[in-house]
Design an enzyme around this catalytic site. Structure first.
Site, PDB file in Angstrom:
ATOM      1  N   THR A   7       0.841  -1.205   0.000  1.00 36.04           N
ATOM      2  CA  THR A   7       0.000   0.000   0.000  1.00 36.04           C
ATOM      3  C   THR A   7       0.872   1.249   0.000  1.00 36.04           C
ATOM      4  O   THR A   7       2.023   1.205   0.428  1.00 36.04           O
ATOM      5  CB  THR A   7      -0.924   0.041   1.240  1.00 36.04           C
ATOM      6  OG1 THR A   7      -1.734   1.217   1.186  1.00 36.04           O
ATOM      7  CG2 THR A   7      -0.141   0.066   2.550  1.00 36.04           C
ATOM      8  N   ASP A  76      -7.744  -3.569  -0.378  1.00 38.67           N
ATOM      9  CA  ASP A  76      -8.519  -2.671  -1.238  1.00 38.67           C
ATOM     10  C   ASP A  76      -9.828  -2.399  -0.511  1.00 38.67           C
ATOM     11  O   ASP A  76     -10.530  -3.337  -0.116  1.00 38.67           O
ATOM     12  CB  ASP A  76      -8.762  -3.254  -2.625  1.00 38.67           C
ATOM     13  CG  ASP A  76      -9.208  -2.151  -3.577  1.00 38.67           C
ATOM     14  OD1 ASP A  76      -8.431  -1.196  -3.772  1.00 38.67           O
ATOM     15  OD2 ASP A  76     -10.344  -2.205  -4.099  1.00 38.67           O
ATOM     16  N   SER A  77     -10.113  -1.128  -0.341  1.00 38.23           N
ATOM     17  CA  SER A  77     -11.246  -0.794   0.511  1.00 38.23           C
ATOM     18  C   SER A  77     -12.013   0.380  -0.061  1.00 38.23           C
ATOM     19  O   SER A  77     -11.547   1.066  -0.977  1.00 38.23           O
ATOM     20  CB  SER A  77     -10.763  -0.499   1.930  1.00 38.23           C
ATOM     21  OG  SER A  77      -9.630   0.331   1.901  1.00 38.23           O
ATOM     22  N   GLY A 156     -10.230   9.620   5.182  1.00 38.69           N
ATOM     23  CA  GLY A 156     -11.217   9.367   4.124  1.00 38.69           C
ATOM     24  C   GLY A 156     -12.626   9.807   4.501  1.00 38.69           C
ATOM     25  O   GLY A 156     -12.863  10.950   4.895  1.00 38.69           O
ATOM     26  N   ASP A 158     -14.484   8.825   6.973  1.00 38.74           N
ATOM     27  CA  ASP A 158     -14.828   8.620   8.390  1.00 38.74           C
ATOM     28  C   ASP A 158     -15.726   9.731   8.972  1.00 38.74           C
ATOM     29  O   ASP A 158     -16.616   9.430   9.771  1.00 38.74           O
ATOM     30  CB  ASP A 158     -13.558   8.475   9.248  1.00 38.74           C
ATOM     31  CG  ASP A 158     -12.917   7.102   9.078  1.00 38.74           C
ATOM     32  OD1 ASP A 158     -13.601   6.181   8.587  1.00 38.74           O
ATOM     33  OD2 ASP A 158     -11.730   6.949   9.434  1.00 38.74           O
TER      34      ASP A 158
HETATM   35  P1  ITT Z   1      -3.494   1.883  -1.703  1.00 38.84           P
HETATM   36  O1  ITT Z   1      -4.258   1.505  -2.965  1.00 38.84           O
HETATM   37  O2  ITT Z   1      -2.070   2.302  -1.967  1.00 38.84           O
HETATM   38  O3  ITT Z   1      -3.614   0.836  -0.623  1.00 38.84           O
HETATM   39  P2  ITT Z   1      -5.606   3.871  -1.507  1.00 38.84           P
HETATM   40  O4  ITT Z   1      -5.980   4.912  -0.502  1.00 38.84           O
HETATM   41  O5  ITT Z   1      -5.570   4.289  -2.960  1.00 38.84           O
HETATM   42  O6  ITT Z   1      -4.201   3.210  -1.082  1.00 38.84           O
HETATM   43  P3  ITT Z   1      -7.845   2.126  -2.031  1.00 38.84           P
HETATM   44  O7  ITT Z   1      -7.705   2.115  -3.506  1.00 38.84           O
HETATM   45  O8  ITT Z   1      -8.148   0.831  -1.329  1.00 38.84           O
HETATM   46  O9  ITT Z   1      -6.557   2.661  -1.291  1.00 38.84           O
HETATM   47  O10 ITT Z   1      -8.973   3.199  -1.665  1.00 38.84           O
HETATM   48  C1  ITT Z   1      -9.399   3.299  -0.369  1.00 38.84           C
HETATM   49  C2  ITT Z   1     -10.242   4.576  -0.214  1.00 38.84           C
HETATM   50  O11 ITT Z   1     -11.492   4.227   0.412  1.00 38.84           O
HETATM   51  C3  ITT Z   1      -9.553   5.517   0.753  1.00 38.84           C
HETATM   52  O12 ITT Z   1      -8.683   6.398   0.064  1.00 38.84           O
HETATM   53  C4  ITT Z   1     -10.740   6.202   1.420  1.00 38.84           C
HETATM   54  O13 ITT Z   1     -11.222   7.227   0.582  1.00 38.84           O
HETATM   55  C5  ITT Z   1     -11.769   5.079   1.481  1.00 38.84           C
HETATM   56  N1  ITT Z   1     -11.602   4.310   2.730  1.00 38.84           N
HETATM   57  C6  ITT Z   1     -11.116   3.042   2.856  1.00 38.84           C
HETATM   58  N2  ITT Z   1     -11.044   2.682   4.156  1.00 38.84           N
HETATM   59  C7  ITT Z   1     -11.482   3.731   4.851  1.00 38.84           C
HETATM   60  C8  ITT Z   1     -11.625   3.999   6.229  1.00 38.84           C
HETATM   61  O14 ITT Z   1     -11.252   3.119   7.157  1.00 38.84           O
HETATM   62  N3  ITT Z   1     -12.132   5.172   6.585  1.00 38.84           N
HETATM   63  C9  ITT Z   1     -12.501   6.094   5.688  1.00 38.84           C
HETATM   64  N4  ITT Z   1     -12.370   5.952   4.370  1.00 38.84           N
HETATM   65  C10 ITT Z   1     -11.853   4.775   3.939  1.00 38.84           C
END
Ligand code: ITT
Length: 202
Positions: A7, A76-77, A156, A158
């Protein structure tokens, strides 16, 4: 056991380390002997071309493996909103330029809509040193979207997410409270259970 965290998101790294430490304390596991998360050796930014959280999680874990040939864990979240047909979903990180603008876009799209149901998803994929999927798990945290951001903790979306059964947003909860209920902690605890049972066998 060294595991590359595939990540580039420092908030995820922090939460994953905290959740792991707490899990090991609660279960009398020697953390340093069992799990040691490290970051990818170079800049990490694979193209997330998948159509599901599972596919993108695999793409990230595989790229981490390509760079390290080591155990690799990817997350991925995102936030899925019922009235927006699951959006922003896998596009959560790309829904607008900044975290604040992403929240503003979601609130604008939900303006006047009564159904505020939503859930966070975290799909974790663990790849072994042979480049194969060793374990994967999807954690879900159900809740709803409020009308305006509240709280400064977390990251994010939250500040606009009220977890089911709570009257505070995740950004108003402490780190510990978030880590007890979050989509990430639900997925990660299963990964750690797998890793610690695996570790005992070798
Ligand atoms: P990596 O791909 O490098 O892991 P990223 O931030 O781009 O980092 P993702 O593509 O998985 O990761 O997108 C996750 C987004 O979803 C994150 O940037 C937030 O906008 C939202 N998100 C995920 N988990 C969250 C959380 O615990 N609280 C709030 N928002 C969250």
């Amino acid at each position: 056991m060294k595991i590359v965290l595939a990540t580039s998101n420092p908030h995820k790294v922090k939460e994953i380390n905290e959740i792991t430490t707490q899990f090991c304390v609660d279960n009398n596991i020697n953390l340093t002997e069992s799990i040691n998360f490290i970051l990818p050796p170079t800049d990490f930014n694979p193209d997330e071309t998948g159509e599901t959280f599972a596919e993108n999680s695999y793409i990230k874990a595989k790229e981490g493996w390509n760079l390290s040939r080591n155990w690799c864990l990817a997350d991925d979240s995102g936030l899925c909103i019922e009235a927006l047909n699951g959006k922003p979903g896998i596009y959560s990180a790309r829904y607008a330029e900044t975290p604040q603008k992403r929240i503003e876009r979601v609130l604008k799209e939900l303006k006047g809509i009564e159904n505020r149901k939503a859930h966070f998803v975290c799909h974790m994929t663990l790849i072994n040193p042979d480049g194969e999927i060793a374990f994967s798990y999807e954690g879900i945290c159900k809740g709803s979207i409020i009308n305006e951001p509240k709280g400064v903790n977390g990251f994010g979306y939250d500040p606009i997410f009220l977890p089911e059964g709570y009257s505070k947003t995740i950004a108003e909860l402490s780190e510990d409270e978030k880590n007890q209920i979050s989509h990430r902690s639900i997925a990660l605890r299963e990964v750690i259970k797998y890793l610690t049972s695996f570790n005992r066998q070798v």
